[in-house]
Design a protein around this motif. Structure first.
Motif, short mmCIF file in Angstrom:
data_model
loop_
_atom_site.label_atom_id
_atom_site.label_comp_id
_atom_site.label_asym_id
_atom_site.label_seq_id
_atom_site.Cartn_x
_atom_site.Cartn_y
_atom_site.Cartn_z
N VAL A 1 0.85 -1.19 0.00
CA VAL A 1 0.00 0.00 0.00
C VAL A 1 0.89 1.25 0.00
O VAL A 1 1.80 1.37 0.82
CB VAL A 1 -0.93 0.01 1.23
CG1 VAL A 1 -1.77 1.27 1.27
CG2 VAL A 1 -1.81 -1.24 1.22
N SER A 2 0.60 2.15 -0.93
CA SER A 2 1.34 3.42 -0.94
C SER A 2 0.49 4.50 -0.30
O SER A 2 -0.74 4.37 -0.19
CB SER A 2 1.72 3.82 -2.37
OG SER A 2 0.57 4.08 -3.14
N ILE A 3 1.15 5.55 0.13
CA ILE A 3 0.48 6.74 0.64
C ILE A 3 0.77 7.85 -0.34
O ILE A 3 1.93 8.13 -0.67
CB ILE A 3 0.96 7.10 2.05
CG1 ILE A 3 0.63 5.95 3.00
CG2 ILE A 3 0.34 8.41 2.52
CD1 ILE A 3 1.08 6.15 4.41
N GLU A 4 -0.30 8.46 -0.86
CA GLU A 4 -0.17 9.44 -1.93
C GLU A 4 -0.81 10.76 -1.52
O GLU A 4 -1.91 10.78 -0.97
CB GLU A 4 -0.86 8.93 -3.19
CG GLU A 4 -0.32 7.59 -3.64
CD GLU A 4 -0.97 7.07 -4.91
OE1 GLU A 4 -2.03 7.59 -5.32
OE2 GLU A 4 -0.40 6.14 -5.49
N SER A 5 -0.13 11.84 -1.82
CA SER A 5 -0.70 13.17 -1.60
C SER A 5 -0.77 13.88 -2.94
O SER A 5 0.04 13.66 -3.83
CB SER A 5 0.15 13.97 -0.61
OG SER A 5 1.46 14.15 -1.11
N MET A 6 -1.81 14.73 -3.07
CA MET A 6 -2.00 15.54 -4.27
C MET A 6 -2.29 16.97 -3.86
O MET A 6 -3.13 17.20 -2.98
CB MET A 6 -3.18 15.04 -5.11
CG MET A 6 -2.98 13.69 -5.74
SD MET A 6 -4.40 13.23 -6.78
CE MET A 6 -5.71 13.11 -5.57
N ARG A 7 -1.62 17.90 -4.50
CA ARG A 7 -1.87 19.33 -4.27
C ARG A 7 -2.46 19.93 -5.54
O ARG A 7 -1.97 19.68 -6.64
CB ARG A 7 -0.58 20.05 -3.91
CG ARG A 7 -0.01 19.58 -2.60
CD ARG A 7 1.01 20.54 -2.03
NE ARG A 7 1.53 20.01 -0.78
CZ ARG A 7 0.91 20.08 0.40
NH1 ARG A 7 -0.25 20.68 0.48
NH2 ARG A 7 1.45 19.57 1.48
N PHE A 8 -3.49 20.72 -5.34
CA PHE A 8 -4.17 21.43 -6.43
C PHE A 8 -3.80 22.91 -6.26
O PHE A 8 -4.25 23.56 -5.32
CB PHE A 8 -5.68 21.25 -6.33
CG PHE A 8 -6.14 19.82 -6.43
CD1 PHE A 8 -6.67 19.34 -7.61
CD2 PHE A 8 -6.05 18.97 -5.34
CE1 PHE A 8 -7.11 18.02 -7.71
CE2 PHE A 8 -6.49 17.65 -5.42
CZ PHE A 8 -7.01 17.17 -6.61
N GLU A 9 -2.98 23.43 -7.17
CA GLU A 9 -2.45 24.79 -7.02
C GLU A 9 -3.01 25.71 -8.10
O GLU A 9 -2.88 25.42 -9.30
CB GLU A 9 -0.93 24.75 -7.11
CG GLU A 9 -0.26 26.08 -6.95
CD GLU A 9 1.25 25.99 -7.14
OE1 GLU A 9 1.88 27.07 -7.19
OE2 GLU A 9 1.81 24.89 -7.24
N ASP A 10 -3.60 26.81 -7.67
CA ASP A 10 -4.13 27.82 -8.59
C ASP A 10 -2.96 28.64 -9.13
O ASP A 10 -2.26 29.31 -8.38
CB ASP A 10 -5.11 28.72 -7.85
CG ASP A 10 -5.78 29.74 -8.75
OD1 ASP A 10 -5.38 29.90 -9.93
OD2 ASP A 10 -6.73 30.39 -8.26
N LEU A 11 -2.74 28.56 -10.44
CA LEU A 11 -1.64 29.30 -11.08
C LEU A 11 -2.09 30.66 -11.59
O LEU A 11 -1.28 31.41 -12.14
CB LEU A 11 -1.06 28.48 -12.23
CG LEU A 11 -0.45 27.14 -11.85
CD1 LEU A 11 0.00 26.38 -13.09
CD2 LEU A 11 0.69 27.32 -10.87
N GLY A 12 -3.38 30.98 -11.42
CA GLY A 12 -3.92 32.22 -11.97
C GLY A 12 -4.26 32.05 -13.44
O GLY A 12 -3.81 31.09 -14.10
N GLY A 13 -5.06 32.93 -13.95
CA GLY A 13 -5.42 32.88 -15.37
C GLY A 13 -6.18 31.62 -15.75
O GLY A 13 -6.11 31.18 -16.90
N GLY A 14 -6.88 31.01 -14.79
CA GLY A 14 -7.65 29.81 -15.09
C GLY A 14 -6.80 28.56 -15.29
O GLY A 14 -7.23 27.62 -15.94
#
Length: 157
Positions: A103-116
């Motif tokens: 089993v792996s442990i995974e993280s995800m980040r959702f980053e707003d770069l601007g301009g959609g």
């Protein structure tokens, strides 16, 4: 494609990092990870069908799905979403049932770069280097690239 997937699997270390930018706002990319009907449209390699048996994208939620390839072979996956923060972050466990007990442990980040635009970045830690290398050798990068290309089409449609 200008938004190419970048996957890094450092030699001798049991983790994988990835990064992919999307020409869509964070809210759209996050929603496409939350809604099981949308996830089924983009997750995995081209030509595979996803059967989302459970997808509860919230802190403490469980998930499982089966991928079917064009020949009818099935590949099962399951895990738990430990933390989900709207439009920002998710951490989950990930288990490929064809390689049990890894089993792996995974993280995800959702980053707003601007301009959609959005940057999605992730870090997956495996219990052993062998488990990490097994996932990499299984075609993980191809499945991610093809899936994220479909995700891009979905969130920009």
């Amino acid at each position: 494609m200008s938004n190419a997937l970048k996957v890094t699997a450092p030699e001798g270390l049991p983790f994988v990092d990835f990064e992919r930018e999307f020409d869509a706002p964070v809210s759209a990319v996050f929603a496409a990870h939350r809604d099981p009907a949308l996830v089924a449209k983009w997750m995995g390699p081209d030509g595979y069908e996803a059967d989302m048996t459970e997808w509860d994208f919230r802190s403490g939620g469980n998930w499982s799905y089966v991928h079917r390839d064009p020949e009818g072979n099935e590949y099962g996956f399951r895990g738990v979403f430990h933390t989900v923060r709207e439009n920002e972050f998710a951490i989950q466990t990930f288990e490929f049932l064809g390689y049990p007990d890894a089993v792996s442990i995974e993280s995800m980040r959702f980053e707003d770069l601007g301009g959609g635009r959005t940057r999605l970045s992730g870090h997956a830690v495996y219990p052993t280097l062998e488990a990490r290398d097994g996932m990499v050798a299984s075609g993980m990068e191809t499945g991610m690239r093809e899936g994220y290309d479909r995700l891009e089409a979905l969130v920009t449609a």
